[in-house]
Motif scaffolding. Structure first.
Motif, short mmCIF file in Angstrom:
data_model
loop_
_atom_site.label_atom_id
_atom_site.label_comp_id
_atom_site.label_asym_id
_atom_site.label_seq_id
_atom_site.Cartn_x
_atom_site.Cartn_y
_atom_site.Cartn_z
N LEU A 181 0.82 -1.20 0.00
CA LEU A 181 0.00 0.00 0.00
C LEU A 181 0.86 1.26 0.00
CD1 LEU A 181 -2.67 1.62 0.38
CD2 LEU A 181 -2.36 1.29 2.85
N VAL A 182 1.85 1.32 0.89
CA VAL A 182 2.68 2.52 0.98
C VAL A 182 3.40 2.75 -0.34
CG1 VAL A 182 4.67 3.57 2.12
CG2 VAL A 182 2.97 2.35 3.48
N VAL A 185 0.97 4.10 -2.98
CA VAL A 185 0.61 5.51 -2.78
C VAL A 185 1.76 6.42 -3.20
CG1 VAL A 185 0.02 7.28 -1.08
CG2 VAL A 185 -1.06 5.03 -0.94
N LEU A 186 2.98 6.08 -2.81
CA LEU A 186 4.12 6.93 -3.16
C LEU A 186 4.33 6.97 -4.67
CD1 LEU A 186 6.73 5.96 -0.40
CD2 LEU A 186 4.96 7.72 -0.36
N ASN A 187 4.22 5.84 -5.32
CA ASN A 187 4.39 5.82 -6.78
C ASN A 187 3.23 6.53 -7.48
OD1 ASN A 187 6.87 4.30 -7.74
ND2 ASN A 187 6.07 2.87 -6.21
N ARG A 188 2.03 6.40 -6.95
CA ARG A 188 0.89 7.11 -7.53
C ARG A 188 1.08 8.62 -7.43
NH1 ARG A 188 -3.05 7.20 -11.29
NH2 ARG A 188 -5.06 7.96 -10.51
N PHE A 189 1.61 9.06 -6.29
CA PHE A 189 1.90 10.49 -6.13
C PHE A 189 2.91 10.95 -7.18
CE2 PHE A 189 4.76 13.75 -4.49
CZ PHE A 189 3.87 14.78 -4.23
N LEU A 190 3.98 10.18 -7.36
CA LEU A 190 5.00 10.57 -8.33
C LEU A 190 4.47 10.53 -9.76
CD1 LEU A 190 8.09 8.76 -6.77
CD2 LEU A 190 7.66 11.22 -6.82
N ASP A 191 3.53 9.63 -10.02
CA ASP A 191 2.92 9.58 -11.35
C ASP A 191 2.12 10.85 -11.65
OD1 ASP A 191 3.89 7.06 -11.89
OD2 ASP A 191 2.07 6.02 -11.25
N LEU A 192 1.43 11.38 -10.65
CA LEU A 192 0.47 12.46 -10.86
C LEU A 192 1.02 13.86 -10.61
CD1 LEU A 192 -2.65 10.85 -9.13
CD2 LEU A 192 -2.23 11.05 -11.59
#
Length: 424
Positions: A181-182, A185-192
């Motif tokens: 999960l962590v 979330v971190l990779n999703r943040f960097l994607d967006l």
């Protein structure tokens, strides 16, 4: 730690600890480094870390001494992003639902060794709550996790750009998926996120939280049993004195660094006590204090007495324990007042009360405290402060109650407030 930054009083070396924990030998290394390479000022921070202030030109020797003791990776980018807060009683708290330390170790290893995650801001932070009774729940984090029971199993509720004390979760995953999960979330943040969007709150100005969660690639549970769940809050002040552990006959024992400052002798003395009476480790708390775990109950009074002799504040009856103050004009060019000196004077004017209930801030940045204190004195000029009282309906410090007070006037007003209003 590897990027020493300059301040008015010299360099600052920020030592990010793994979940707030430090061994006695490592504490000795910090004390020695402060003595040999700086003016001897060590600060316990409100993120459960340590920092050395007043560092001169011989920075390389200090860094090598700290690295040799195992404090942080040798890669600066990997060290920058090691922002993971745990309860100072992780693994020993009687109210914990799970021991956060194994999961935290997985997350920290990923942060240190994954090049893409090094693109995160050095301030991007994660909180991992295990349900402990002694936990800082008011500090806002970019990602927070907190446990709840669903169908007799532990799940991890999580939220973005907030804190467990104030916010409802966006969803939950089984405990076994916490690491996944962590990272998601971190990779999703960097994607967006665009380059200028360095924190989760910046991203959420444009993206909805549900859109962020929808792209995680995980089966996130978001039914009413999750979305309506709320973390039970904890009471402050238990970090002073003794705190009973889950382990029978054992307690954690702690004392606050006066106004967040530790001398090398204080830190070295606490490390010696941890070796003699505890398990050889210390925890640095987000209340700018030290906690020594695994002290036999029969030795608690001895350890408390010796911590007090070192100069730590071990009781809420000590007036200075009621105050928190930033570096002030001695060490910060942005400061409007000598908050450390003013806090010591103010302590003589106040009655005893709840620990850290009064915050002196030398400017609006509020570096000493990451949440609103019951009362905040915001410096306007040397020796003069505006008084704010915490108000859930107002951002920042709260409601402005008086302007341009002298310390004597501020002390009188603070003591005139009912304890139920100020020290709850």
């Amino acid at each position: 730690m590897l990027r020493i930054v300059q301040a008015k009083d010299g360099g600052i070396c920020r030592i990010k600890l793994a979940g707030g924990a430090i061994s006695a030998d490592q504490a000795d290394a910090v004390a020695a480094g402060a003595e040999h390479f700086s003016a001897g000022e060590i600060e316990a921070t409100n993120r459960g870390n340590l920092q050395i202030r007043g560092i001169g030109s011989e920075q390389a020797g200090l860094i090598q001494m700290l690295l040799a003791s195992g404090l942080g990776p040798r890669d600066a980018a990997g060290d920058d992003v090691r922002n993971l807060m745990l309860s100072p009683t992780a693994g020993v708290d009687p109210l914990m639902l799970f021991d956060t330390r194994p999961l935290a170790a997985q997350v920290l290893e990923s942060l240190e060794t994954t090049p893409r995650l090094h693109e995160l801001s050095a301030k991007f932070a994660v909180q991992m709550d295990g349900g402990e009774g002694l936990a800082m729940l008011e500090h806002h984090h970019d990602v927070w996790l907190s446990p709840l029971r669903l169908d007799d199993e532990i799940w991890l509720a999580f939220g973005l750009a907030g804190c467990p004390a104030d916010d409802s979760p966006l969803g939950a995953v089984p405990l076994a998926q916490g690491h996944e999960l962590v990272l998601a979330v971190l990779n999703r943040f960097l994607d967006l996120a665009r380059p200028e969007q360095t924190r989760m709150r910046h991203l959420l100005l444009e993206q909805s939280p549900t859109d962020v969660v929808a792209g995680l690639g995980l089966e996130v549970r978001a039914d009413s049993s999750v979305l309506q769940w709320r973390r039970k809050t904890t009471t402050g002040g238990n970090y002073l004195g003794s705190y009973p552990q889950q382990q029978a006959g054992m307690s954690a024992v702690g004392g606050a660094a006066p106004l967040g400052r530790l001398s090398p002798g204080m830190l070295r003395g606490a490390a010696s006590l941890a070796r003699t009476w505890g398990d050889g480790t210390l925890r640095v708390t987000p209340w700018q204090s030290l906690l020594l775990p695994n002290i036999a109950q029969c030795q608690v009074d001895t350890v408390l007495s010796e911590l007090a002799q070192l100069g730590l504040l071990c009781s809420a009856d000590e007036k200075l324990a009621r105050l928190v103050a930033c570096t002030g004009s001695d060490g910060c060019a942005k400061a409007q007042a000598d908050t450390k000196g003013d806090a010591r004077l103010l302590a003589t004017l106040l009655a005893s009360g709840a620990p850290a209930s009064v915050h002196l801030s030398a400017c609006p940045r509020s570096c000493a405290l990451a949440h609103a204190a019951p009362a905040t004195l915001l410096a306007q000029s040397p020796g003069h402060y505006d008084l704010y009282l915490r108000d859930a309906g107002r951002p920042g410090f709260g409601s402005l109650r008086a302007r341009n007070l002298t310390l004597k006037e501020a002390g009188a007003l603070l003591d005139a407030r009912s304890r139920s209003t100020l020290d709850d």
